[in-house]
Design a protein around this motif. Structure first.
Motif, short mmCIF file in Angstrom:
data_model
loop_
_atom_site.label_atom_id
_atom_site.label_comp_id
_atom_site.label_asym_id
_atom_site.label_seq_id
_atom_site.Cartn_x
_atom_site.Cartn_y
_atom_site.Cartn_z
N LEU A 50 -11.04 3.05 6.18
CA LEU A 50 -10.92 1.89 5.29
C LEU A 50 -9.48 1.39 5.27
N THR A 51 -8.53 2.30 5.23
CA THR A 51 -7.12 1.89 5.24
C THR A 51 -6.76 1.17 6.54
N PHE A 56 -10.10 -0.33 0.83
CA PHE A 56 -9.66 0.81 0.02
C PHE A 56 -10.81 1.30 -0.85
N ALA A 57 -10.92 2.61 -0.96
CA ALA A 57 -11.82 3.21 -1.96
C ALA A 57 -11.21 4.53 -2.39
N ARG A 141 -2.95 1.39 -2.99
CA ARG A 141 -4.25 1.05 -2.39
C ARG A 141 -4.22 1.20 -0.87
N ALA A 142 -3.58 2.26 -0.43
CA ALA A 142 -3.53 2.63 1.00
C ALA A 142 -3.41 4.14 1.04
N ALA A 148 2.84 2.48 3.57
CA ALA A 148 2.86 1.96 2.20
C ALA A 148 2.67 3.08 1.17
N ALA A 149 1.92 4.10 1.52
CA ALA A 149 1.66 5.19 0.57
C ALA A 149 2.93 6.01 0.34
N TYR A 150 3.67 6.29 1.43
CA TYR A 150 4.92 7.05 1.27
C TYR A 150 5.98 6.18 0.59
N ALA A 151 6.01 4.90 0.95
CA ALA A 151 6.98 3.98 0.35
C ALA A 151 6.77 3.89 -1.16
N TYR A 152 5.51 3.94 -1.58
CA TYR A 152 5.18 3.89 -3.00
C TYR A 152 5.77 5.10 -3.73
N ALA A 153 5.59 6.28 -3.16
CA ALA A 153 6.08 7.50 -3.81
C ALA A 153 7.61 7.54 -3.84
N VAL A 154 8.21 7.16 -2.73
CA VAL A 154 9.67 7.15 -2.63
C VAL A 154 10.25 6.11 -3.59
N GLY A 155 9.59 4.96 -3.68
CA GLY A 155 10.02 3.92 -4.61
C GLY A 155 9.94 4.39 -6.05
#
Lengths: 216, 216
Positions: A50-51, A56-57, A141-142, A148-155
Motif C-alpha cells: 500500500l505504501t 495507507f492502512a 501515513r507511510a 517519510a516514516a523515518y523523517a517523521y520520527a526524526v522530526g
C-alpha cells in the motif's frame, strides 16, 4: 564504529517484543502455530505494498485482512489480534534501554504497528518513562521503510537524521533507515546471515544489552 | 462491468504458475513444506521494502537471501530456487489465454520474478506465441505495485493505462495497478475474501477461463 547517536529510535514488533506467544492464539482458533511467520510477513508485505502504491492502512486492519484471507471468522480474528496487546519484551530489553538512557541517549519508539499498543506494553513493563514518545506510521501515513516514516520520527525528536539511530531486528528496517540518512543498528538475537541485497548495518549486536555497551 | 481492455498484462507467480511443487523442494533440503507461504511472502516483503526505500534487487537474489536467513547452505538454496523454472501453469491458463487472444486482446506478462523464467515456462507449455512480450521489474527497477512498474509495461505495449488490465491472484497487485490507472482483474481460484484495506477489483473471476468469458 559508527558515531554514538543522540537519539535512538526503536522498532517495536520483534525488536522489543517477543511475538512467539501469538502462536498459541493461532492454535486457539484452529490454525497452526507455524502460520505465524507467514501471517506477519504477509501483513508487512501488504502494508509495504500500500505504501509503494500510494495508499495507507493501519497494521490492525491489514492484520485482520490477512487472517480473513485464511477464512477466519471475525471473532477468531479478534482473538488473534487481541494477543498483540499482551506481548512481553525480550529479556535483554529492560537493561538495554536503561543503559542507553543512563548514558544520556534520548529514546523513542516508531512502529508499523500501533503506538497505543506499544505504550500499553512499555507501561506494563515499567519502561514507558524511558521513552520520550511512542510513535507510529499513522502520523506520516507511510510504513517504514519509507523515508517519510523515518523523517517523521526524526522530526519529532528535533534532530538531524544523522544524529539518530534506528534499532531493529529486521534488515529491511535497518536498510531503509540508512537510506534515509540515519544510522542503522541491527539486533540479531538468532545469529542469522544479514541479506546481501540490503545495505550492510552500520552497527550490529546480538541483543540490546550488547548494543548499549557499544554506545553507553 | 469494466470496459473490455485492449491489452491484458498477466502477473506470473501463482497467477499463471502453480507454485505448490516448490513444497517438495523445501522438504528436499530439510525445511517444512509449510514454510513455502512464509518464504514467498517474505520475498515480496523484502522486494517491496527495497522499492519503498529506493533500492532494487532481483527476485532470485532476494529469494536466496530469505532462504539463507533460514540457515540453508548455498547448494540447498540453489536446489529450492531451481524449482522455479520447472513450474507448470494452472489448468485454466491455456484456455483462458487462448480465448483472450482469439478475441483480439493483446497479451503481455509482467512479473516481480524473472522474464527469462517466464519465457521458459510459457514456451514449454506452448503458450509463448500468445504473448507479445514477457516483462519483468528489472526494466523499471521498481517492483509492482510501484506505479513505475505498471507504467513500464503499459509503455511497452504503447497504450494508455486505462486501455490495459492487470490480471493477478494477488490483491496488492490488483490494487496497485488500479491506483496506476489500469483496470484490475482479480483471479480468485480459492474463493477467499478480498482485503478491505485495498481498492476493490474492477473485475473478478474464479479463473482465467471465466475471466476470458467476461471479456471475449
Amino acid at each position: 564504529m559508527h558515531a554514538r547517536p543522540q537519539v535512538v529510535i526503536f522498532d517495536v514488533n520483534e525488536t522489543l517484543t517477543d511475538m512467539e506467544p501469538l502462536r498459541a492464539r493461532f492454535e486457539d482458533v484452529g490454525l497452526s502455530g507455524e502460520q505465524l511467520p507467514a501471517w506477519f510477513a504477509s501483513v508487512l508485505r501488504d502494508g509495504f505494498a500500500l505504501t509503494v502504491a500510494g495508499g495507507f492502512a493501519e497494521f490492525g486492519r491489514i492484520g485482520a485482512d490477512v487472517l480473513k484471507g485464511l477464512r477466519l471468522p471475525d471473532k477468531a480474528v479478534d482473538h488473534v489480534l487481541g494477543g498483540l496487546a499482551g506481548l512481553r519484551v525480550h529479556p535483554d530489553v529492560p537493561d538495554g534501554m536503561r543503559r542507553l538512557r543512563e548514558a544520556g541517549i534520548r529514546l523513542f519508539t516508531m512502529t508499523n504497528g500501533s503506538a497505543a499498543t506499544t505504550e500499553g506494553i512499555l507501561r506494563r513493563e515499567g519502561l514507558l518513562d524511558l521513552v520520550e514518545a511512542t510513535l507510529d506510521v499513522s502520523g506520516p501515513r507511510a510504513w517504514k521503510p519509507a523515508r517519510a516514516a523515518y523523517a517523521y520520527a526524526v522530526g519529532w525528536a528535533g534532530v538531524l537524521p544523522a544524529e539518530a539511530a534506528l534499532v531493529a531486528v529486521h534488515p529491511w528496517d535497518v536498510d531503509g533507515a540508512q537510506r534515509a540518512g540515519l544510522s542503522g543498528a541491527w539486533v540479531d538475537r538468532r545469529g542469522v546471515p544479514y541479506p546481501e541485497t540490503m545495505s550492510a548495518p552500520h552497527v550490529s549486536a546480538p541483543d540490546l544489552r550488547a548494543l548499549a555497551a557499544l554506545w553507553a
